[in-house]
Design a protein around this motif. Sequence first.
Motif, PDB file in Angstrom:
ATOM      1  N   VAL A  29       0.833  -1.197   0.000  1.00 33.48           N
ATOM      2  CA  VAL A  29       0.000   0.000   0.000  1.00 33.48           C
ATOM      3  C   VAL A  29       0.870   1.251   0.000  1.00 33.48           C
ATOM      4  N   PRO A  30       0.576   2.222  -0.890  1.00 30.75           N
ATOM      5  CA  PRO A  30       1.292   3.493  -0.796  1.00 30.75           C
ATOM      6  C   PRO A  30       0.866   4.227   0.473  1.00 30.75           C
ATOM      7  N   SER A  31       1.827   4.734   1.199  1.00 27.45           N
ATOM      8  CA  SER A  31       1.562   5.457   2.441  1.00 27.45           C
ATOM      9  C   SER A  31       1.789   6.933   2.199  1.00 27.45           C
ATOM     10  N   ALA A  32       0.875   7.780   2.674  1.00 28.43           N
ATOM     11  CA  ALA A  32       1.019   9.227   2.478  1.00 28.43           C
ATOM     12  C   ALA A  32       2.332   9.752   3.060  1.00 28.43           C
ATOM     13  N   PRO A  33       2.729   9.388   4.298  1.00 24.56           N
ATOM     14  CA  PRO A  33       4.020   9.877   4.798  1.00 24.56           C
ATOM     15  C   PRO A  33       5.204   9.402   3.959  1.00 24.56           C
ATOM     16  N   ARG A  34       5.152   8.147   3.481  1.00 20.79           N
ATOM     17  CA  ARG A  34       6.246   7.674   2.625  1.00 20.79           C
ATOM     18  C   ARG A  34       6.237   8.401   1.288  1.00 20.79           C
ATOM     19  N   MET A  35       5.039   8.758   0.802  1.00 22.34           N
ATOM     20  CA  MET A  35       4.963   9.500  -0.445  1.00 22.34           C
ATOM     21  C   MET A  35       5.520  10.909  -0.283  1.00 22.34           C
ATOM     22  N   VAL A  36       5.348  11.502   0.896  1.00 26.21           N
ATOM     23  CA  VAL A  36       5.917  12.823   1.144  1.00 26.21           C
ATOM     24  C   VAL A  36       7.442  12.753   1.054  1.00 26.21           C
ATOM     25  N   LEU A  37       8.026  11.731   1.677  1.00 26.79           N
ATOM     26  CA  LEU A  37       9.473  11.546   1.597  1.00 26.79           C
ATOM     27  C   LEU A  37       9.900  11.288   0.153  1.00 26.79           C
ATOM     28  N   GLY A  38       9.187  10.414  -0.540  1.00 23.87           N
ATOM     29  CA  GLY A  38       9.516  10.124  -1.930  1.00 23.87           C
ATOM     30  C   GLY A  38       9.399  11.350  -2.811  1.00 23.87           C
ATOM     31  N   THR A  71       7.358   6.640  -4.921  1.00 21.85           N
ATOM     32  CA  THR A  71       5.896   6.570  -4.924  1.00 21.85           C
ATOM     33  C   THR A  71       5.326   6.065  -3.598  1.00 21.85           C
ATOM     34  N   GLY A  72       6.172   5.971  -2.582  1.00 20.84           N
ATOM     35  CA  GLY A  72       5.685   5.644  -1.244  1.00 20.84           C
ATOM     36  C   GLY A  72       5.356   4.199  -1.015  1.00 20.84           C
ATOM     37  N   GLN A  73       5.951   3.291  -1.784  1.00 20.16           N
ATOM     38  CA  GLN A  73       5.642   1.866  -1.664  1.00 20.16           C
ATOM     39  C   GLN A  73       6.798   1.059  -1.081  1.00 20.16           C
ATOM     40  N   HIS A  74       7.786   1.742  -0.528  1.00 21.53           N
ATOM     41  CA  HIS A  74       8.975   1.033  -0.058  1.00 21.53           C
ATOM     42  C   HIS A  74       9.350   1.525   1.335  1.00 21.53           C
ATOM     43  N   GLN A  75       9.560   0.601   2.260  1.00 20.44           N
ATOM     44  CA  GLN A  75      10.024   0.953   3.604  1.00 20.44           C
ATOM     45  C   GLN A  75      11.438   1.504   3.515  1.00 20.44           C
ATOM     46  N   PHE A  76      11.670   2.641   4.119  1.00 17.69           N
ATOM     47  CA  PHE A  76      12.950   3.320   3.965  1.00 17.69           C
ATOM     48  C   PHE A  76      13.904   2.921   5.078  1.00 17.69           C
ATOM     49  N   LYS A  77      15.172   2.761   4.733  1.00 14.88           N
ATOM     50  CA  LYS A  77      16.196   2.398   5.707  1.00 14.88           C
ATOM     51  C   LYS A  77      17.189   3.540   5.878  1.00 14.88           C
ATOM     52  N   GLU A  78      17.758   3.646   7.080  1.00 17.43           N
ATOM     53  CA  GLU A  78      18.692   4.728   7.387  1.00 17.43           C
ATOM     54  C   GLU A  78      19.892   4.718   6.449  1.00 17.43           C
ATOM     55  N   GLN A  79      20.409   3.523   6.141  1.00 18.84           N
ATOM     56  CA  GLN A  79      21.573   3.467   5.253  1.00 18.84           C
ATOM     57  C   GLN A  79      21.228   3.925   3.838  1.00 18.84           C
ATOM     58  N   ASP A  80      19.976   3.699   3.416  1.00 17.36           N
ATOM     59  CA  ASP A  80      19.545   4.198   2.106  1.00 17.36           C
ATOM     60  C   ASP A  80      19.607   5.721   2.077  1.00 17.36           C
ATOM     61  N   LEU A  81      19.133   6.354   3.144  1.00 18.54           N
ATOM     62  CA  LEU A  81      19.100   7.810   3.178  1.00 18.54           C
ATOM     63  C   LEU A  81      20.512   8.389   3.119  1.00 18.54           C
ATOM     64  N   ALA A  82      21.447   7.791   3.841  1.00 23.07           N
ATOM     65  CA  ALA A  82      22.830   8.279   3.819  1.00 23.07           C
ATOM     66  C   ALA A  82      23.404   8.201   2.409  1.00 23.07           C
ATOM     67  N   ARG A  83      23.069   7.163   1.678  1.00 27.05           N
ATOM     68  CA  ARG A  83      23.569   7.032   0.305  1.00 27.05           C
ATOM     69  C   ARG A  83      22.900   8.051  -0.619  1.00 27.05           C
ATOM     70  N   PHE A  84      21.627   8.340  -0.375  1.00 23.00           N
ATOM     71  CA  PHE A  84      20.963   9.373  -1.160  1.00 23.00           C
ATOM     72  C   PHE A  84      21.600  10.740  -0.919  1.00 23.00           C
ATOM     73  N   PHE A  85      22.024  11.007   0.310  1.00 27.27           N
ATOM     74  CA  PHE A  85      22.689  12.278   0.596  1.00 27.27           C
ATOM     75  C   PHE A  85      23.914  12.462  -0.311  1.00 27.27           C
ATOM     76  N   VAL A  86      24.669  11.385  -0.481  1.00 25.15           N
ATOM     77  CA  VAL A  86      25.879  11.456  -1.305  1.00 25.15           C
ATOM     78  C   VAL A  86      25.510  11.645  -2.776  1.00 25.15           C
ATOM     79  N   ILE A  87      24.590  10.821  -3.269  1.00 26.57           N
ATOM     80  CA  ILE A  87      24.226  10.862  -4.689  1.00 26.57           C
ATOM     81  C   ILE A  87      23.566  12.187  -5.051  1.00 26.57           C
TER      82      ILE A  87
END
Length: 310
Positions: A29-38, A71-87
Amino acid sequence: MSRRAAAAAGPGDPLKSGRRVRYIRDEIVPSAPRMVLGNALCARRTAIGLKQEDVARLLGASVSKVSRIETGQHQFKEQDLARFFVIYQVTDPLEQAQLRELAQVANQQPWWQPWSGVAQKHLQAVVSFEDMAQRIRVYEPLQLPGLLQTEGYARAMIAGGSADVHQRQALVDLRMERQQRFRSAGEDKKLICVLDEGSLKRRYGTPQVMHQQLEHLIGLAENPRYLIRIAEQDRYDLPVHLGSTTIWEFSARILPDIAYAEVFDGGLIFQDEEQVDKRKKAFDRLRGASLSPQGTVRRLKHLASSGYYR
């Protein structure tokens, strides 16, 4: 969601590009809070000129994973966010903190989690968007919207479905909790409804249940947060071809407006700006052609006093 986190979601509009209609039945299920982050991550990706394929390659992940995150359909992990910061070249500590806060909110268990075993996937998506939306526009031709139903009406309507006795009560409880949360939200949160007169005349439950439902609607119509109008059954010229439609509008531009149409065994979510805009305009035409607020109350009182449900 905090004001700072909402601001971090920014004015980015990743859903403008390409048409997007999502059919929800059994998938994640797409989650509104996850969609905001996405939404925030997609805006940042677009700003620096990267495609999803580029990000997937740099992450060592699939394009579908990047798409599910946005699109808010994926549980986010802390290590993913750190890699996004770099990219995405996110070096500002404040921006990093804002995105971490968005991720923390997105990963929290939603309040409706206890009902996830009985609530269908599309219903969970509805509750997620409903919870975060600032304005909700609804037209239902077959039954009353869930946020307007009395407990008796909800129980009678849910009894007509396929759920067993225990599941039915759980679904009724969820509907009542949704209503309580709407009532306790800020004064700016509004429900704008067009009720089809045919749905008012379609009986769910005993005559007493229907009479109580009408009295409940009359009471809600006096509340400025509930803007209710009736589309008359005998008017041949009303633009009711819109069909079952819900439109969620969000504050602080944290998400673009989203439209929803429930179908027999699932739901359709519309995110393309043009498609949503067409539904908003169609809804407004129907609302404008329906009874005025005063005429709506008079019609409700007439139905309540006429003995129609005997």
